[in-house]
Design an enzyme around this catalytic site. Sequence first.
Site, PDB file in Angstrom:
ATOM      1  N   ARG A 150       0.826  -1.218   0.000  1.00  0.00           N
ATOM      2  CA  ARG A 150       0.000   0.000   0.000  1.00  0.00           C
ATOM      3  C   ARG A 150       0.854   1.258   0.000  1.00  0.00           C
ATOM      4  O   ARG A 150       0.345   2.357  -0.218  1.00  0.00           O
ATOM      5  CB  ARG A 150      -0.952  -0.001   1.180  1.00  0.00           C
TER       6      ARG A 150
ATOM      7  N   ASN B 117       3.772 -11.808   3.558  1.00  0.00           N
ATOM      8  CA  ASN B 117       4.715 -11.106   4.441  1.00  0.00           C
ATOM      9  C   ASN B 117       4.118  -9.862   5.110  1.00  0.00           C
ATOM     10  O   ASN B 117       4.542  -9.496   6.202  1.00  0.00           O
ATOM     11  CB  ASN B 117       5.953 -10.729   3.605  1.00  0.00           C
TER      12      ASN B 117
ATOM     13  N   LYS C 140       8.232 -14.129  16.151  1.00  0.00           N
ATOM     14  CA  LYS C 140       8.525 -14.769  17.442  1.00  0.00           C
ATOM     15  C   LYS C 140       7.399 -14.557  18.448  1.00  0.00           C
ATOM     16  O   LYS C 140       7.246 -15.334  19.397  1.00  0.00           O
ATOM     17  CB  LYS C 140       9.832 -14.231  18.017  1.00  0.00           C
TER      18      LYS C 140
ATOM     19  N   GLN D 100       4.206 -10.843  23.627  1.00  0.00           N
ATOM     20  CA  GLN D 100       4.926  -9.572  23.754  1.00  0.00           C
ATOM     21  C   GLN D 100       4.248  -8.687  24.803  1.00  0.00           C
ATOM     22  O   GLN D 100       4.882  -7.855  25.416  1.00  0.00           O
ATOM     23  CB  GLN D 100       4.947  -8.854  22.398  1.00  0.00           C
TER      24      GLN D 100
ATOM     25  N   TYR E 271      -1.969  -9.054  16.882  1.00  0.00           N
ATOM     26  CA  TYR E 271      -0.762  -9.399  16.117  1.00  0.00           C
ATOM     27  C   TYR E 271      -0.251 -10.784  16.502  1.00  0.00           C
ATOM     28  O   TYR E 271      -0.007 -11.630  15.643  1.00  0.00           O
ATOM     29  CB  TYR E 271       0.291  -8.328  16.394  1.00  0.00           C
TER      30      TYR E 271
HETATM   31  P1  NAP Z   1       7.646  -2.991   7.262  1.00  0.00           P
HETATM   32  O1  NAP Z   1       9.014  -2.438   7.293  1.00  0.00           O
HETATM   33  O2  NAP Z   1       6.528  -2.186   7.841  1.00  0.00           O
HETATM   34  O3  NAP Z   1       7.287  -3.411   5.773  1.00  0.00           O
HETATM   35  C1  NAP Z   1       6.022  -3.996   5.502  1.00  0.00           C
HETATM   36  C2  NAP Z   1       5.394  -3.374   4.280  1.00  0.00           C
HETATM   37  O4  NAP Z   1       4.105  -3.988   4.117  1.00  0.00           O
HETATM   38  C3  NAP Z   1       5.134  -1.872   4.433  1.00  0.00           C
HETATM   39  O5  NAP Z   1       5.416  -1.199   3.241  1.00  0.00           O
HETATM   40  C4  NAP Z   1       3.640  -1.816   4.756  1.00  0.00           C
HETATM   41  O6  NAP Z   1       3.029  -0.605   4.416  1.00  0.00           O
HETATM   42  C5  NAP Z   1       3.127  -2.973   3.910  1.00  0.00           C
HETATM   43  N1  NAP Z   1       1.819  -3.451   4.345  1.00  0.00           N
HETATM   44  C6  NAP Z   1       1.443  -3.763   5.614  1.00  0.00           C
HETATM   45  N2  NAP Z   1       0.152  -4.123   5.628  1.00  0.00           N
HETATM   46  C7  NAP Z   1      -0.296  -4.027   4.346  1.00  0.00           C
HETATM   47  C8  NAP Z   1      -1.541  -4.242   3.715  1.00  0.00           C
HETATM   48  N3  NAP Z   1      -2.618  -4.592   4.425  1.00  0.00           N
HETATM   49  N4  NAP Z   1      -1.650  -4.064   2.392  1.00  0.00           N
HETATM   50  C9  NAP Z   1      -0.572  -3.685   1.660  1.00  0.00           C
HETATM   51  N5  NAP Z   1       0.638  -3.447   2.184  1.00  0.00           N
HETATM   52  C10 NAP Z   1       0.777  -3.620   3.523  1.00  0.00           C
HETATM   53  O7  NAP Z   1       7.583  -4.390   8.076  1.00  0.00           O
HETATM   54  P2  NAP Z   1       8.697  -5.544   8.292  1.00  0.00           P
HETATM   55  O8  NAP Z   1       9.335  -5.320   9.593  1.00  0.00           O
HETATM   56  O9  NAP Z   1       9.496  -5.717   7.057  1.00  0.00           O
HETATM   57  O10 NAP Z   1       7.723  -6.791   8.501  1.00  0.00           O
HETATM   58  C11 NAP Z   1       7.456  -7.723   7.490  1.00  0.00           C
HETATM   59  C12 NAP Z   1       6.861  -8.966   8.148  1.00  0.00           C
HETATM   60  O11 NAP Z   1       7.816  -9.498   9.071  1.00  0.00           O
HETATM   61  C13 NAP Z   1       5.586  -8.696   8.941  1.00  0.00           C
HETATM   62  O12 NAP Z   1       4.657  -9.733   8.757  1.00  0.00           O
HETATM   63  C14 NAP Z   1       6.068  -8.684  10.377  1.00  0.00           C
HETATM   64  O13 NAP Z   1       5.069  -9.099  11.276  1.00  0.00           O
HETATM   65  C15 NAP Z   1       7.187  -9.723  10.310  1.00  0.00           C
HETATM   66  N6  NAP Z   1       8.145  -9.574  11.419  1.00  0.00           N
HETATM   67  C16 NAP Z   1       9.003  -8.508  11.475  1.00  0.00           C
HETATM   68  C17 NAP Z   1       9.878  -8.403  12.550  1.00  0.00           C
HETATM   69  C18 NAP Z   1      10.864  -7.279  12.684  1.00  0.00           C
HETATM   70  O14 NAP Z   1      11.644  -7.298  13.643  1.00  0.00           O
HETATM   71  N7  NAP Z   1      10.887  -6.315  11.783  1.00  0.00           N
HETATM   72  C19 NAP Z   1       9.877  -9.384  13.558  1.00  0.00           C
HETATM   73  C20 NAP Z   1       8.979 -10.438  13.471  1.00  0.00           C
HETATM   74  C21 NAP Z   1       8.121 -10.532  12.387  1.00  0.00           C
HETATM   75  P3  NAP Z   1       2.856   0.508   5.568  1.00  0.00           P
HETATM   76  O15 NAP Z   1       4.230   1.031   5.879  1.00  0.00           O
HETATM   77  O16 NAP Z   1       1.930   1.497   4.958  1.00  0.00           O
HETATM   78  O17 NAP Z   1       2.253  -0.203   6.762  1.00  0.00           O
END
Ligand code: NAP
Length: 260
Positions: free
Chosen positions: A39, A91, A143, A149, A155
């Site tokens: 998005r 993702n 995790k 958390q 979540y």
């Molecule tokens: P991020 O940096 O926020 O990147 C995710 C991308 O997905 C963003 O561009 C976001 O847009 C987009 N997005 C989210 N919901 C959406 C939707 N409904 N429709 C279209 N686009 C959407 O997140 P990330 O840290 O890379 O996380 C990726 C995945 O890894 C997630 O599932 C998260 O739960 C998992 N994860 C991450 C971590 C961590 O430490 N980073 C740890 C555990 C799990 P917006 O910015 O507009 O929201």
Amino acid sequence: MDLQIKDKVVLITGGAKGIGAAIARACAHEGAIPVFVDRDAEAGEQLQSELQAAGKVCGLICVDLQVPENCSSAVERTLQDFGRLDVLVNNAGTNDRVGLEQGSPEKYLASLQRNLLHYYNMAHYALPALKKSQGCIVNIASKTAFTGQGGTSGYASSKGAILALTREWAVELLPYGIRVNAVVPAEVMTSLYKEWLSSLPNPEEKLQQIVSKIPLGKRMTHAEEIAAMALFLLSPQAAHITAQFLFVDGGYVHLDRALS
Ligand code: NAP
């Protein structure tokens, strides 16, 4: 090792930033065609320009996946533009802090919509194409499904359900030879993580505290390290791996808490 994914079409939800973008870049680097659905149109266009400038083929679809029709149209557009679909990487997610005390039934449902429902919807709409290509699915979990958390029921329970769906789909899709696996990140510095940190009273202090407890190397996991695992899992090199949860977290979830 040749991952043998050249020209494979890989649909990545939330692929414009963070872990999803790292997976998209790694796919392109290996000669696959990443199609990122996100998005955040600006981030998506930036990534598209970066990859195209490097001579890579990729696709960008700017929609919000919370709308089921957008999941369907993302699959349709991928098939129109590239003629096939080999891999779905689910993702996209948001740690939206809908807890027991600070939540409500309505907010909880909305959190499931942000974090869980589109994983099912994408798999549902992608399935006919995945059956044709004998493709595979990689789900990104968290995790929090194992550790909790606090204050984030929507979540954490979405991530738990994503792991259950990984096993469930691995069984249901056995007859088609479609493998389904999950990658479980813990602490990865992305825009999502920065946003969560900044919601805390002392972000820098909290970060140091977390990093000091990551057993291997006392450092955050790099998004590229999550991507490396995702790429292996989606490649034919993982042809006999299904229903697995792969932790890429420097031992954060499993090793002895007494380690200093
Ligand atoms: P991020 O940096 O926020 O990147 C995710 C991308 O997905 C963003 O561009 C976001 O847009 C987009 N997005 C989210 N919901 C959406 C939707 N409904 N429709 C279209 N686009 C959407 O997140 P990330 O840290 O890379 O996380 C990726 C995945 O890894 C997630 O599932 C998260 O739960 C998992 N994860 C991450 C971590 C961590 O430490 N980073 C740890 C555990 C799990 P917006 O910015 O507009 O929201």
